[in-house]
Design an enzyme around this catalytic site. Structure first.
Site, mmCIF file in Angstrom:
data_model
loop_
_atom_site.group_PDB
_atom_site.id
_atom_site.type_symbol
_atom_site.label_atom_id
_atom_site.label_comp_id
_atom_site.label_asym_id
_atom_site.label_seq_id
_atom_site.Cartn_x
_atom_site.Cartn_y
_atom_site.Cartn_z
ATOM 1 N N SER A 48 38.217 29.096 44.230
ATOM 2 C CA SER A 48 37.429 28.594 45.357
ATOM 3 C C SER A 48 36.684 29.728 46.069
ATOM 4 O O SER A 48 35.556 29.534 46.537
ATOM 5 C CB SER A 48 38.315 27.826 46.345
ATOM 6 O OG SER A 48 39.201 28.683 47.022
ATOM 7 N N ARG B 171 50.553 40.134 25.975
ATOM 8 C CA ARG B 171 49.923 41.420 25.687
ATOM 9 C C ARG B 171 50.338 42.456 26.722
ATOM 10 O O ARG B 171 50.502 42.142 27.905
ATOM 11 C CB ARG B 171 48.398 41.292 25.708
ATOM 12 C CG ARG B 171 47.827 40.312 24.693
ATOM 13 C CD ARG B 171 46.317 40.354 24.718
ATOM 14 N NE ARG B 171 45.818 41.632 24.241
ATOM 15 C CZ ARG B 171 44.592 42.099 24.511
ATOM 16 N NH1 ARG B 171 43.754 41.395 25.269
ATOM 17 N NH2 ARG B 171 44.195 43.265 24.028
ATOM 18 N N LEU C 205 48.638 42.171 38.358
ATOM 19 C CA LEU C 205 48.482 43.514 38.907
ATOM 20 C C LEU C 205 47.631 44.327 37.938
ATOM 21 O O LEU C 205 47.801 44.238 36.724
ATOM 22 C CB LEU C 205 49.841 44.177 39.098
ATOM 23 C CG LEU C 205 50.757 43.573 40.166
ATOM 24 C CD1 LEU C 205 52.116 44.271 40.137
ATOM 25 C CD2 LEU C 205 50.130 43.677 41.539
ATOM 26 N N ASN D 49 39.712 42.849 46.986
ATOM 27 C CA ASN D 49 40.638 41.720 46.932
ATOM 28 C C ASN D 49 40.687 41.061 48.304
ATOM 29 O O ASN D 49 40.423 41.708 49.322
ATOM 30 C CB ASN D 49 42.039 42.193 46.537
ATOM 31 C CG ASN D 49 43.009 41.036 46.353
ATOM 32 O OD1 ASN D 49 42.684 40.031 45.715
ATOM 33 N ND2 ASN D 49 44.203 41.145 46.915
ATOM 34 N N HIS E 263 43.330 38.758 50.737
ATOM 35 C CA HIS E 263 44.741 38.371 50.857
ATOM 36 C C HIS E 263 44.885 37.451 52.067
ATOM 37 O O HIS E 263 44.332 37.733 53.136
ATOM 38 C CB HIS E 263 45.615 39.612 51.032
ATOM 39 C CG HIS E 263 47.074 39.300 51.056
ATOM 40 N ND1 HIS E 263 47.775 38.914 49.933
ATOM 41 C CD2 HIS E 263 47.970 39.287 52.083
ATOM 42 C CE1 HIS E 263 49.037 38.696 50.267
ATOM 43 N NE2 HIS E 263 49.176 38.907 51.556
ATOM 44 N N GLU F 175 46.533 51.544 44.005
ATOM 45 C CA GLU F 175 47.641 51.390 43.066
ATOM 46 C C GLU F 175 48.813 50.600 43.626
ATOM 47 O O GLU F 175 49.743 50.268 42.887
ATOM 48 C CB GLU F 175 48.146 52.772 42.610
ATOM 49 C CG GLU F 175 47.168 53.560 41.757
ATOM 50 C CD GLU F 175 46.188 54.380 42.588
ATOM 51 O OE1 GLU F 175 46.157 54.198 43.835
ATOM 52 O OE2 GLU F 175 45.452 55.195 41.997
ATOM 53 N N GLU G 197 38.669 32.653 54.522
ATOM 54 C CA GLU G 197 38.466 33.489 53.347
ATOM 55 C C GLU G 197 37.070 33.292 52.774
ATOM 56 O O GLU G 197 36.404 34.260 52.363
ATOM 57 C CB GLU G 197 39.503 33.160 52.273
ATOM 58 C CG GLU G 197 40.932 33.547 52.600
ATOM 59 C CD GLU G 197 41.876 33.190 51.468
ATOM 60 O OE1 GLU G 197 41.544 33.481 50.305
ATOM 61 O OE2 GLU G 197 42.943 32.606 51.740
#
Length: 207
Positions: free
Chosen positions: A19, A69, A98, A113, A115, A148, A180
Site C-alpha cells: 500500500s 536461499r 533483513l 524504510n 516503520h 546494519e 505513512e
C-alpha cells in the site's frame, strides 16, 4: 533550451500488498512527487499482490524468490537488478527481510524504510500492537535511512497521531497507515532535493 532535470530513479522492494508503494506511485503519476520515477519494482515473493499491481501500472517488475536461499546470495541477485536499472534510491515498502551488510554498503544512505512507530520506541514486528498494548497516548510512523541494525538508521521525518480512547490495535494501525502514505512521499521528496545533511544521528534540512 534547458534540459529537463534528471529524475531520481527508485527501486522499490516489497513482499506483500504494497500500500505504501501504491501511494508513492500515485503521487508520482499525479505530479505530487515530481522529478522522481520508479525504475523497478522487486519482490522476494512470486505472488505478492503488489507485483500484480505494479504490472497493471505498466511498471518494470522482477521477482527473486528468497525462500530456501542464503540471504547473501539472494541479495546479490537483488543488487544486480537494481544496478541494471540504474537505481539511485532504494525504497523498502513492506519488504519482509533483513538486508545483508553487502546490500546496505552498496547503497550507503540510499535505502529508506518506513516503520509504524515513533522510533526508537517499538522497533520490530507488530509495532502498532506493541504501542497499543503499552498504553501510549501518542503513536505514529518514522521514515529513516537503513543501516546494519533493525529500525535504527538516521530518521528523516516522523508523523504523530493521538491514540483515541475508541481505538483498538486494528484501528490504530489503520490510522498510522494513512500517515505513512503521506510521510513516505514527503521523505522521498526531501532526499530527492539533496537539500540536507547528516550530522551524527541527525538529519537536517539545509536552509
Amino acid at each position: 533550451m534547458e534540459s529537463a532535470p534528471k529524475k531520481l530513479r527508485l527501486g522499490v522492494l516489497l513482499s506483500g500488498r504494497g500500500s505504501n508503494f501504491l501511494a508513492i506511485a500515485n503521487n508520482i503519476r499525479s505530479g505530487a512527487l515530481p522529478n522522481v520515477e520508479i525504475a523497478i519494482v522487486l519482490s522476494n515473493i512470486a505472488d505478492a499482490p503488489a507485483i500484480a499491481a505494479a504490472r497493471q501500472l505498466n511498471l518494470p517488475t522482477k521477482v527473486h524468490v528468497s525462500k530456501g536461499r542464503p540471504r547473501a546470495e539472494h541479495d546479490r541477485d537483488m543488487l544486480a537488478t537494481l544496478r541494471e536499472n540504474n537505481v539511485d534510491l532504494v525504497i523498502l515498502a513492506g519488504y519482509m527481510r533483513l538486508l545483508s551488510p553487502e546490500f546496505i554498503h552498496a547503497f550507503p544512505t540510499r535505502i529508506l524504510n518506513i516503520h509504524p512507530s515513533l522510533l526508537p520506541a517499538f522497533p520490530g514486528l507488530d509495532a502498532q500492537t506493541q504501542a497499543f498494548e503499552y498504553g501510549v497516548k501518542i503513536a505514529g510512523c518514522t521514515v529513516h535511512f537503513v543501516d546494519e541494525h533493525l529500525d535504527h538508521g538516521v530518521m528523516i521525518l516522523q508523523r504523530a497521531i493521538p491514540v483515541l480512547d475508541t481505538d483498538d490495535a486494528h484501528s490504530l494501525a489503520e490510522r498510522i497507515l494513512a500517515e505513512e502514505h503521506q510521510a513516505y512521499s514527503e521523505a522521498i521528496a526531501r532526499v530527492a532535493s539533496g537539500q540536507y545533511e547528516i550530522d551524527g544521528r541527525r538529519y537536517m534540512k539545509r536552509v
